[in-house]
Design an enzyme around this catalytic site. Structure first.
Site, PDB file in Angstrom:
ATOM      1  N   GLU A 147      48.894  52.401  20.700  1.00  0.00           N
ATOM      2  CA  GLU A 147      47.698  52.111  21.500  1.00  0.00           C
ATOM      3  C   GLU A 147      48.087  51.727  22.925  1.00  0.00           C
ATOM      4  OE1 GLU A 147      44.898  49.245  19.917  1.00  0.00           O
ATOM      5  OE2 GLU A 147      43.319  50.057  21.202  1.00  0.00           O
ATOM      6  N   GLU A 241      35.048  50.100  17.900  1.00  0.00           N
ATOM      7  CA  GLU A 241      35.676  48.781  17.894  1.00  0.00           C
ATOM      8  C   GLU A 241      34.830  47.855  18.762  1.00  0.00           C
ATOM      9  OE1 GLU A 241      40.238  47.555  18.101  1.00  0.00           O
ATOM     10  OE2 GLU A 241      39.499  48.226  20.028  1.00  0.00           O
TER      11      GLU A 241
HETATM   12 MN   LIG Z   1      41.446  49.285  20.585  1.00  0.00          MN
END
Ligand SMILES: [Mn+2]
Length: 297
Positions: A147, A241
């Site tokens: 990420e 998210e």
């Molecule tokens: Mn994230």
């Protein structure tokens, strides 16, 4: 096949097995095809049972995590770096036990604000650790995605370009990028351009609003993001998210700076997010097709 997923922290802080089982049920009830779970301690949770539950309801699982300060694979302290490598190995096993296919997040550094500059040595140590983890993961049919996060949450990989350079450093074709609209909004001059730059190295995607609240209620330019995903033929999972202090566990609040409630009622939030993603994706496909059909006249 692409799944629309949701982070378990929309539903629960994940303190107990029952909480996580309920989160899996609620994800399915709200039309999601994937649930993202944070790193779970195998001595606290029955991972195989969670995997079975998800599978019965037709849900895939993805696992994400960030390394803690005392287990940072980029650290110059050999004991800390070694602990980080052990945590990554452990995370691969947990991912397998859950029956999940993907392990993502901040696997290359600690998750948090650094008070030191990044170093070339730290970068190399992290690349070596991720390469070893990817080797272990590949043997267990787990894919590693990294990420790209903003400057306050890592000092090592803050942009897609850095992420691509890091992947090259690992020497592995099977390590892919995990991009997130919240982080790109802070770091990239052109988030849609960053998606195009990632191209076929994009393996996982987080949809977040700029303030981590309900999708479409902030300043992220979503149409351009969807256009870029459609244009590059992105076929991986897309995951909603969103964090509110009301739900998220304290460790993540501290790492991500979640100091307040961005929403109160997670049911309508999840419902709206799924519809938003489906509708925007559809619109982006129509835009692309309309553009092409006009071209061919
Ligand atoms: Mn994230």
């Amino acid at each position: 096949m692409r799944k629309i997923g949701i982070h378990s922290f929309v539903w629960t802080n994940g303190a107990s097995q029952a909480d996580l089982e309920r989160a899996i049920e609620r994800s399915a009830e709200h039309g999601y095809g994937l649930i993202e779970l944070s790193y779970l301690r195998p001595e606290t949770f029955d991972l195989k049972a969670l995997g079975r539950k998800a599978s019965q309801l037709g849900l895939d699982i993805a696992v994400t995590m960030g390394l803690p300060q005392d287990a940072d694979v980029s650290s110059a302290d050999p004991a800390v770096a070694a602990r980080g490598r052990a945590v990554l190995d452990d995370a691969v096993r947990i991912t397998q036990d859950l029956g999940a296919l993907r392990l993502g997040g901040i696997l290359f550094s600690k998750h948090g604000k650094y008070d030191t500059m990044p170093t070339r040595d730290g970068w190399m140590r992290a690349a070596e650790a991720v390469a070893k983890t990817a080797e272990l993961a590949a043997a267990g049919n787990v894919q590693i995605v990294l990420e790209v996060v903003n400057r306050f949450e890592s000092n090592l990989i803050n942009t897609t370009a850095q992420g691509l350079a890091f992947i090259r450093e690992t020497g592995r074709d099977d390590v892919l990028l995990h991009l997130d609209t919240f982080h790109m909004n802070i770091e990239e001059p052109d988030p849609a351009g960053a998606i195009r730059l990632a191209g076929d190295k994009l393996g996982y995607f987080h949809f977040n609003e700029n303030y981590r609240g309900a999708l479409g209620t902030g300043t992220i330019g979503f149409p351009a993001i969807f256009d870029a995903l459609v244009e590059t033929g992105y076929a991986g999972d897309i995951v909603f998210e969103s964090f509110s202090r009301r739900i998220v566990d304290e460790a993540l609040c501290l790492a991500c700076g979640i100091w307040r409630d961005t929403w109160d009622d997670n049911g309508p939030l999840a419902e709206q997010a799924r519809r938003f993603i489906e509708m925007n994706w559809q619109q982006a496909v129509i835009r692309r097709n309309t553009l092409r059909s006009a071209e061919s006249v």
